[in-house]
Design a protein around this motif. Structure first.
Motif, PDB file in Angstrom:
ATOM      1  N   ASP A  84       0.830  -1.202   0.000  1.00 51.70           N
ATOM      2  CA  ASP A  84       0.000   0.000   0.000  1.00 51.70           C
ATOM      3  C   ASP A  84       0.868   1.256   0.000  1.00 51.70           C
ATOM      4  N   VAL A  85       0.220   2.401   0.074  1.00 47.82           N
ATOM      5  CA  VAL A  85       0.923   3.669  -0.016  1.00 47.82           C
ATOM      6  C   VAL A  85       1.906   3.866   1.130  1.00 47.82           C
ATOM      7  N   ASN A  86       1.706   3.153   2.246  1.00 48.33           N
ATOM      8  CA  ASN A  86       2.613   3.250   3.395  1.00 48.33           C
ATOM      9  C   ASN A  86       3.641   2.130   3.433  1.00 48.33           C
ATOM     10  N   GLY A  87       3.610   1.256   2.444  1.00 47.18           N
ATOM     11  CA  GLY A  87       4.628   0.213   2.354  1.00 47.18           C
ATOM     12  C   GLY A  87       4.285  -1.095   3.022  1.00 47.18           C
ATOM     13  N   TYR A  88       3.009  -1.305   3.400  1.00 45.09           N
ATOM     14  CA  TYR A  88       2.608  -2.556   4.033  1.00 45.09           C
ATOM     15  C   TYR A  88       1.890  -3.464   3.034  1.00 45.09           C
ATOM     16  N   ILE A  89       1.991  -4.760   3.255  1.00 49.48           N
ATOM     17  CA  ILE A  89       1.427  -5.736   2.325  1.00 49.48           C
ATOM     18  C   ILE A  89      -0.058  -5.479   2.113  1.00 49.48           C
ATOM     19  N   ALA A  90      -0.465  -5.510   0.843  1.00 50.86           N
ATOM     20  CA  ALA A  90      -1.862  -5.251   0.500  1.00 50.86           C
ATOM     21  C   ALA A  90      -2.437  -6.321  -0.411  1.00 50.86           C
ATOM     22  N   GLY A  91      -1.564  -7.159  -0.986  1.00 50.75           N
ATOM     23  CA  GLY A  91      -2.058  -8.193  -1.891  1.00 50.75           C
ATOM     24  C   GLY A  91      -0.916  -8.962  -2.519  1.00 50.75           C
ATOM     25  N   LEU A  92      -1.281  -9.812  -3.447  1.00 53.90           N
ATOM     26  CA  LEU A  92      -0.295 -10.674  -4.101  1.00 53.90           C
ATOM     27  C   LEU A  92      -0.761 -10.987  -5.519  1.00 53.90           C
ATOM     28  N   GLN A  93       0.180 -10.938  -6.445  1.00 52.94           N
ATOM     29  CA  GLN A  93      -0.098 -11.312  -7.830  1.00 52.94           C
ATOM     30  C   GLN A  93       0.780 -12.480  -8.238  1.00 52.94           C
ATOM     31  N   THR A  94       0.327 -13.181  -9.265  1.00 54.97           N
ATOM     32  CA  THR A  94       1.192 -14.120  -9.960  1.00 54.97           C
ATOM     33  C   THR A  94       1.001 -13.873 -11.444  1.00 54.97           C
ATOM     34  N   LEU A 131      -8.795   1.355  -0.467  1.00 56.90           N
ATOM     35  CA  LEU A 131      -7.985   2.007   0.564  1.00 56.90           C
ATOM     36  C   LEU A 131      -6.493   1.947   0.276  1.00 56.90           C
ATOM     37  N   ILE A 132      -6.072   1.040  -0.579  1.00 59.47           N
ATOM     38  CA  ILE A 132      -4.653   0.719  -0.731  1.00 59.47           C
ATOM     39  C   ILE A 132      -3.811   1.937  -1.095  1.00 59.47           C
ATOM     40  N   CYS A 133      -4.259   2.707  -2.065  1.00 60.88           N
ATOM     41  CA  CYS A 133      -3.458   3.840  -2.546  1.00 60.88           C
ATOM     42  C   CYS A 133      -3.950   5.184  -2.034  1.00 60.88           C
ATOM     43  N   LYS A 134      -5.063   5.179  -1.318  1.00 58.80           N
ATOM     44  CA  LYS A 134      -5.585   6.435  -0.779  1.00 58.80           C
ATOM     45  C   LYS A 134      -5.014   6.723   0.605  1.00 58.80           C
ATOM     46  N   ARG A 135      -5.094   5.762   1.510  1.00 60.74           N
ATOM     47  CA  ARG A 135      -4.514   5.997   2.833  1.00 60.74           C
ATOM     48  C   ARG A 135      -3.725   4.801   3.355  1.00 60.74           C
ATOM     49  N   GLY A 136      -3.931   3.616   2.809  1.00 62.57           N
ATOM     50  CA  GLY A 136      -3.183   2.454   3.257  1.00 62.57           C
ATOM     51  C   GLY A 136      -3.448   2.115   4.715  1.00 62.57           C
ATOM     52  N   ARG A 137      -2.522   1.356   5.298  1.00 62.99           N
ATOM     53  CA  ARG A 137      -2.634   0.994   6.712  1.00 62.99           C
ATOM     54  C   ARG A 137      -1.495   1.631   7.498  1.00 62.99           C
TER      55      ARG A 137
END
Length: 308
Positions: A84-94, A131-137
C-alpha cells in the motif's frame, strides 16, 4: 466489610476472565505470508523486507488495472507482492507469460487473468482495494491485522469494483468443498463438476481449516518455472486427494500450483478432529492471581481490626 471484599474479589475474577479471553482471541491474526507446500517460504510483508530480499519496484501504487506498488524479484512473475501507499502488504499477484505453447490462459479466463505487458496477471487483495493507494494501513493497523483481514480476487479490469470477496468462515462460503490434506487444509473450488471443461477451471482455490480461511492456491494450466521457489507440479491422480469428484479433464492435464498461507500455524493442519477449545476463564487459571489479592485483603482486614 466481608461482603465488600467478596464483591471486589468477584469483580476481579470477572476482569481476569474477560482479559484472558481477549488475549486468546488474538490468535486469529494473519501473522505470516508463506508459499509453497512443504517449503513454506516467506514472502515479504513490507517494502523494506522486499528490498532486503532483492525485490525491485516495477509500478506505482495506482495503475490503470491494479492497486498496490508491485515488486518482482529478478523478473520472476511467480510472486509479485503488492504494497500500500505506506509500504505494508496489501495483496499478491502471480503472472503467466503471454504466448505459451498451449495458449494458456484461455480467452474465457481473461479475466480473472488480466494482460499487463508480457504477462497475464492474477491478483488477490488482502485489504479493500479502495484504501490501498488512498490511505493504506498505519503501523499500528499492520501490527493489529497482520497480512490483512480480507481476501478479494480481482475479476475484471477495474480493481475497485471488479472484485470477488471471499468469505472468512468456512460455513459461509458457496464454493465447492473438497477434501482435507495435511498442511494444506480443506480445499474449496469454484463451480467444479465432473464433466466440466478445464478451460473454465477457475485458477484460484481456497484453503480453510479450523473453520476459517487460511490461504488460497494459484492453480495454473501450464508447466511454469520459478527462481524464487519451485512450483508444485501435482500429478493428475493427486486431485483424488483434493476433490470428492474430480473433473474428467484433469485426468490428463498437467498444472503448476502454488499454495499461499496467511499464518505460521501450518503444522496444525492435521486433518484430524481438533480438541475441544477450553476457556481460559477457569478457577485454576484465576487462582494464583486471586490468592495474592486475598492475602493482601486479609492483611488489610486484620490491620483494621487490630486498630479498632
Amino acid at each position: 466489610m466481608l461482603k465488600t471484599i467478596g464483591f471486589f474479589l468477584g469483580l476481579l475474577f470477572f476482569t481476569h476472565c474477560a482479559f484472558s479471553e481477549r488475549i486468546v482471541n488474538t490468535d486469529g491474526v494473519r501473522n505470516a505470508l508463506k508459499v509453497r507446500f512443504k517449503i513454506f517460504k516467506d514472502v515479504p510483508r513490507s517494502e523494506a523486507e522486499a528490498i532486503e530480499m532483492n525485490f525491485t519496484k516495477i509500478s506505482d501504487c495506482e495503475t490503470e488495472h491494479f492497486r498496490g506498488k508491485q515488486y518482482m524479484r529478478y523478473g520472476d512473475p511467480l510472486i509479485i507482492p503488492l504494497f500500500d501507499v505506506n509500504g505494508y502488504i496489501a495483496g499478491l499477484q502471480t503472472g503467466v507469460p503471454v504466448g505459451l505453447d498451449n495458449n494458456y490462459p484461455p480467452a474465457i479466463m481473461q479475466p480473472p487473468f488480466i494482460q499487463d505487458g508480457d504477462l497475464f496477471k492474477l491478483t488477490a487483495y488482502f485489504v479493500d482495494p479502495l484504501l490501498i493507494c488512498k490511505r493504506g494501513r498505519s503501523k499500528q493497523q499492520f501490527i493489529r491485522t497482520g497480512t490483512g483481514q480480507d481476501l478479494f480476487i480481482q475479476t475484471g479490469k477495474d480493481p475497485e469494483t471488479d472484485i470477488l470477496e471471499i468469505d472468512e468462515h468456512m460455513t459461509e462460503t458457496k464454493w465447492v468443498q473438497g477434501l482435507c490434506f495435511p498442511q494444506m487444509g480443506y480445499h474449496y473450488f469454484k463451480e467444479v463438476s465432473l464433466d466440466m471443461s478445464c478451460e473454465t477451471f477457475f485458477p484460484v482455490a481456497l484453503l480453510y481449516y479450523h473453520g476459517e480461511l487460511q490461504g488460497f492456491v494459484w492453480s495454473l494450466g501450464a508447466i511454469l518455472n520459478s527462481t524464487f521457489v519451485s512450483y508444485e507440479y501435482p500429478e493428475p491422480e493427486f486431485f483424488l486427494e483434493l476433490l470428492k469428484e474430480v473433473p474428467t479433464c484433469l485426468n490428463t492435464l498437467r498444472r503448476s500450483t502454488m499454495h499461499v498461507y496467511f499464518k505460521d500455524n501450518i503444522d496444525t493442519f492435521t486433518c484430524k478432529a481438533p480438541p475441544a477449545k477450553e476457556s481460559p476463564c477457569t478457577s485454576d487459571s484465576a487462582f494464583p492471581v486471586l490468592e495474592k489479592i486475598l492475602i493482601v485483603w486479609f492483611s488489610i482486614f486484620m490491620l483494621i481490626k487490630m486498630t479498632y
